[in-house]
Write a protein that holds these residues in place. Sequence first.
Motif, PDB file in Angstrom:
ATOM      1  N   ALA A 396       0.940  -1.435   0.058  1.00  0.00           N
ATOM      2  CA  ALA A 396       0.280  -0.126  -0.155  1.00  0.00           C
ATOM      3  C   ALA A 396       1.231   1.311  -0.246  1.00  0.00           C
ATOM      4  CB  ALA A 396      -1.006   0.338   1.149  1.00  0.00           C
ATOM      5  N   GLU A 397       1.921   1.053   0.777  1.00  0.00           N
ATOM      6  CA  GLU A 397       2.824   2.422   0.622  1.00  0.00           C
ATOM      7  C   GLU A 397       3.629   2.618  -1.279  1.00  0.00           C
ATOM      8  OE1 GLU A 397       5.501   0.935   3.740  1.00  0.00           O
ATOM      9  OE2 GLU A 397       4.347   1.611   5.626  1.00  0.00           O
ATOM     10  N   LEU A 398       3.779   1.765  -1.275  1.00  0.00           N
ATOM     11  CA  LEU A 398       4.411   1.814  -2.741  1.00  0.00           C
ATOM     12  C   LEU A 398       3.235   2.552  -3.557  1.00  0.00           C
ATOM     13  CD1 LEU A 398       6.640  -1.888  -2.534  1.00  0.00           C
ATOM     14  CD2 LEU A 398       7.379   0.416  -2.404  1.00  0.00           C
ATOM     15  N   TYR A 399       2.479   2.104  -3.274  1.00  0.00           N
ATOM     16  CA  TYR A 399       1.383   2.327  -4.787  1.00  0.00           C
ATOM     17  C   TYR A 399       1.036   3.716  -4.257  1.00  0.00           C
ATOM     18  CZ  TYR A 399      -0.601  -1.581  -7.247  1.00  0.00           C
ATOM     19  OH  TYR A 399      -0.116  -2.681  -8.003  1.00  0.00           O
ATOM     20  N   GLU A 400       0.994   4.195  -2.795  1.00  0.00           N
ATOM     21  CA  GLU A 400       0.486   5.589  -2.465  1.00  0.00           C
ATOM     22  C   GLU A 400       2.483   6.698  -2.637  1.00  0.00           C
ATOM     23  OE1 GLU A 400      -0.321   8.351   1.749  1.00  0.00           O
ATOM     24  OE2 GLU A 400       0.133   6.469   1.929  1.00  0.00           O
ATOM     25  N   GLU A 401       2.943   6.008  -2.641  1.00  0.00           N
ATOM     26  CA  GLU A 401       5.410   6.046  -3.151  1.00  0.00           C
ATOM     27  C   GLU A 401       4.844   6.919  -4.590  1.00  0.00           C
ATOM     28  OE1 GLU A 401       9.634   6.354  -1.992  1.00  0.00           O
ATOM     29  OE2 GLU A 401       7.753   5.189  -1.371  1.00  0.00           O
ATOM     30  N   PHE A 402       4.084   6.161  -5.484  1.00  0.00           N
ATOM     31  CA  PHE A 402       4.320   6.127  -6.458  1.00  0.00           C
ATOM     32  C   PHE A 402       3.270   6.357  -7.768  1.00  0.00           C
ATOM     33  CE2 PHE A 402       8.728   3.020  -5.149  1.00  0.00           C
ATOM     34  CZ  PHE A 402       9.262   3.851  -5.449  1.00  0.00           C
ATOM     35  N   GLY A 403       2.494   6.047  -7.122  1.00  0.00           N
ATOM     36  CA  GLY A 403       1.001   5.440  -7.712  1.00  0.00           C
ATOM     37  C   GLY A 403       0.719   4.949  -8.552  1.00  0.00           C
ATOM     38  N   PRO A 404      -0.592   4.602  -8.615  1.00  0.00           N
ATOM     39  CA  PRO A 404      -0.844   3.222  -9.061  1.00  0.00           C
ATOM     40  C   PRO A 404      -0.012   2.881 -10.538  1.00  0.00           C
ATOM     41  CG  PRO A 404      -2.360   4.004  -7.863  1.00  0.00           C
ATOM     42  CD  PRO A 404      -1.978   5.064  -7.648  1.00  0.00           C
ATOM     43  N   ALA A 405      -0.007   3.857 -11.274  1.00  0.00           N
ATOM     44  CA  ALA A 405      -0.043   3.713 -12.573  1.00  0.00           C
ATOM     45  C   ALA A 405       0.919   3.659 -12.585  1.00  0.00           C
ATOM     46  CB  ALA A 405      -0.396   4.959 -13.785  1.00  0.00           C
ATOM     47  N   SER A 406       2.494   3.579 -11.898  1.00  0.00           N
ATOM     48  CA  SER A 406       3.478   3.154 -12.157  1.00  0.00           C
ATOM     49  C   SER A 406       3.797   1.791 -11.819  1.00  0.00           C
ATOM     50  CB  SER A 406       4.554   3.613 -10.833  1.00  0.00           C
ATOM     51  OG  SER A 406       3.887   5.319 -11.090  1.00  0.00           O
ATOM     52  N   PHE A 407       2.556   1.072 -12.118  1.00  0.00           N
ATOM     53  CA  PHE A 407       2.896  -0.655 -12.340  1.00  0.00           C
ATOM     54  C   PHE A 407       1.751  -0.929 -12.549  1.00  0.00           C
ATOM     55  CE2 PHE A 407       3.263   0.876  -7.667  1.00  0.00           C
ATOM     56  CZ  PHE A 407       4.526   0.616  -6.868  1.00  0.00           C
ATOM     57  N   THR A 408       2.026  -0.441 -14.402  1.00  0.00           N
ATOM     58  CA  THR A 408       1.411  -1.305 -15.247  1.00  0.00           C
ATOM     59  C   THR A 408      -0.494  -1.428 -15.467  1.00  0.00           C
ATOM     60  OG1 THR A 408       1.524  -3.137 -15.031  1.00  0.00           O
ATOM     61  CG2 THR A 408       3.180  -1.718 -15.537  1.00  0.00           C
ATOM     62  N   ASN A 409      -0.663  -1.159 -15.867  1.00  0.00           N
ATOM     63  CA  ASN A 409      -2.623  -1.141 -16.273  1.00  0.00           C
ATOM     64  C   ASN A 409      -3.059  -2.232 -15.406  1.00  0.00           C
ATOM     65  OD1 ASN A 409      -2.684   1.113 -17.599  1.00  0.00           O
ATOM     66  ND2 ASN A 409      -2.651   0.177 -20.068  1.00  0.00           N
ATOM     67  N   ALA A 413      -5.030  -1.687  -9.917  1.00  0.00           N
ATOM     68  CA  ALA A 413      -6.021  -2.013  -9.601  1.00  0.00           C
ATOM     69  C   ALA A 413      -5.898  -2.966  -8.393  1.00  0.00           C
ATOM     70  CB  ALA A 413      -7.240  -2.006 -10.646  1.00  0.00           C
ATOM     71  N   ASP A 414      -4.710  -3.819  -8.791  1.00  0.00           N
ATOM     72  CA  ASP A 414      -4.724  -5.190  -7.731  1.00  0.00           C
ATOM     73  C   ASP A 414      -3.744  -5.216  -7.212  1.00  0.00           C
ATOM     74  OD1 ASP A 414      -5.378  -7.504  -7.072  1.00  0.00           O
ATOM     75  OD2 ASP A 414      -4.920  -8.924  -9.436  1.00  0.00           O
ATOM     76  N   PRO A 415      -3.297  -4.056  -6.094  1.00  0.00           N
ATOM     77  CA  PRO A 415      -1.783  -4.386  -5.402  1.00  0.00           C
ATOM     78  C   PRO A 415      -2.012  -5.800  -4.684  1.00  0.00           C
ATOM     79  CG  PRO A 415      -3.668  -2.912  -4.560  1.00  0.00           C
ATOM     80  CD  PRO A 415      -4.048  -3.117  -5.581  1.00  0.00           C
ATOM     81  N   ALA A 416      -2.438  -6.420  -4.278  1.00  0.00           N
ATOM     82  CA  ALA A 416      -2.561  -7.567  -3.662  1.00  0.00           C
ATOM     83  C   ALA A 416      -2.811  -8.736  -4.712  1.00  0.00           C
ATOM     84  CB  ALA A 416      -4.239  -8.150  -2.941  1.00  0.00           C
ATOM     85  N   GLY A 417      -2.577  -9.070  -5.558  1.00  0.00           N
ATOM     86  CA  GLY A 417      -1.702  -9.384  -7.048  1.00  0.00           C
ATOM     87  C   GLY A 417      -0.796  -9.819  -7.603  1.00  0.00           C
ATOM     88  N   LEU A 418      -0.966  -8.285  -6.857  1.00  0.00           N
ATOM     89  CA  LEU A 418       1.262  -7.979  -7.339  1.00  0.00           C
ATOM     90  C   LEU A 418       1.170  -8.203  -6.789  1.00  0.00           C
ATOM     91  CD1 LEU A 418       3.113  -6.888  -9.115  1.00  0.00           C
ATOM     92  CD2 LEU A 418       2.596  -4.453  -8.263  1.00  0.00           C
TER      93      LEU A 418
END
Length: 476
Positions: A396-409, A413-418
Amino acid sequence: MTAHRVAATVETAQLGSYQQAARLMLLHSIVTDSYPRKGALASVLPWADGLAKDFRSLLGYTLHTTSYHARLTRRLDSLDGSQDFTAAGSGKRPFDRRRLAYLCLVLACLHRSRIEISLADLVRELTPYANAIEYLGFDPTVPGHKDAVVDVIDWLVHRGALRLSDGSTQHWARDHERGDALYDIDQSLCVALFKPGKPLQHLTSVAGLLESAPTGTGRDARRRYAAQRARRAVIEHPVVYYADTDPETASALRQPALVEDLTRFTGLKIERRAEGIMLVDTTGHFTDKRFPGRGGAINRTAGLLLAKIADLQEDPTQAGRLSRLPTLDPVDQHHALIAHIDVALPHTATLATLADELPAPGQHPPAAVHVDGPQQPHPPATATLIEHARLDEMIAELYEEFGPASFTNKWQADPAGLLGEALTLLTDLRLVHRVPGGILIRPAAGRYRNITAALPSPSVDGQFAFDFSAPEDVTR
C-alpha cells in the motif's frame, strides 16, 4: 588421481567463446542452428569435445552433438518448481499441466509420423489418447483446449522440431473444420527433446528420476559425487545455503576448487558468504529470471519490497518487535513434495516386473552422502518473519509513494495480486520462504538491501529502472 583441468585445450584468447558455448548449453539444454537464435549451433560445435568432457567431469551431465543439434542431458538432485516451461512468443505464458500433457502426447504422435503432418491429422491422433486420460481430454469446443494445442505447436516450431510449410495454426484455431496447417517434422530433434533419464514405465515414484548417493563405494568416490552435486547446485539454483545441504556437499561448496572450476567453465563470478554461495550473472543473459534490473512491475515490486524489509529489519525501533521462527527442513519439504506428486502417478502404466525398487512415498531418504566420523548437531536456524499484515502495508505504501499507474495497467487496481506475484518471484529466487502467516527472510535477501527505484524518470521503454549499489556482506 590427477585433477580434471577445465577447458584444458582452450587457449586464453579463445576462452571467452568456450565459456559462451558452455553458458548457452546450460541455459537452453538444446541448441540448433535456429534456436535459441540463428547460428547458435555454430558457436557450440567447435568446442563439442571439450565441453562434453567438462560437463561430464564437473557436473555429471552428458552432452550429445550432431551436425543438426546439441543436447545437454542433466542429472537432477531435487525437484524444482521454479523452472517453468513457457509458451513461445511475446506472451510467455507458463505451461500448465494440460499443455505439458499435450506436449508429451504430441511428441509421441510425431514419433509415429514420417516427414510431414497436417495439424488436423495430428489433432485426430492426439484426441483419443488425451480422452483416455482422466480429467485431460481434448474437445475443440471446450474453451482453452485449442489454445493449449496452439501453444504446444508454437513451442515445437520455435525449437525447430516442426517447420511450417503451409497454412497457419491461427486459421485452425479460429475454425478447426476449415483451417489447417502443414508441418515438416525433424524426427531427430523430436527424439532429443524428450529424453528422460529412465523409462517412465519403470518408475514407482517421481523420486526415481533423481540422482541417488553412491552406496558401497569408497571415500574418494563419495567425495567426487559430493563435489559434482555441489557444482550442480551452484549452477542450477539462484543461491545455495550451506544449511540446506548435507555435510559433505556443504564441505565441497566451501572448497576453493569449486570457485576456480566454475569460474573458468562459465566465465561468471561466484560470491561466497557466511551462509552460502551464488553464481552471479555478470553477462545479463545467463538466467531465466533476471533480478534485479529493468523489467516489468513484478520484478520492480519485488526489489522495492526487499528494500522495505531491509529498512524494517535495520530500524532500531522495529527490529525488536520482529519475530523469528525456525527455518523449514529442506529434506522434509522435498519428501512432502515427492509424496504430493506421487499421488497422481498412474501406477496402471507401470511395468511391475521392471519397476525400480524405491521406498514408499514419504519415506525417501535424502539424496546425501555420509561423512566418516561423528557429526556435531547444528542448532536449528531461525529467520525473521514478516507477517501478511506488514506486507499488505508495504505494498500500500508503494502504491501511495509511486502512484498506481507506475505499476502498469494490469496491476494498478490489483495491489494484492501484484504482491502475490512478487513474493512468488522472491521465493523462486530463494530470497524468501513462504510460511503460514507470512514469509521468512532468507540470508541472501540482504544482498539487495540498497536497491532503490530510479523514480520519477522512466527509461525510454517506459519502465522504471533500479539503482543497484555494490552487494554488501549479509552476515549480521
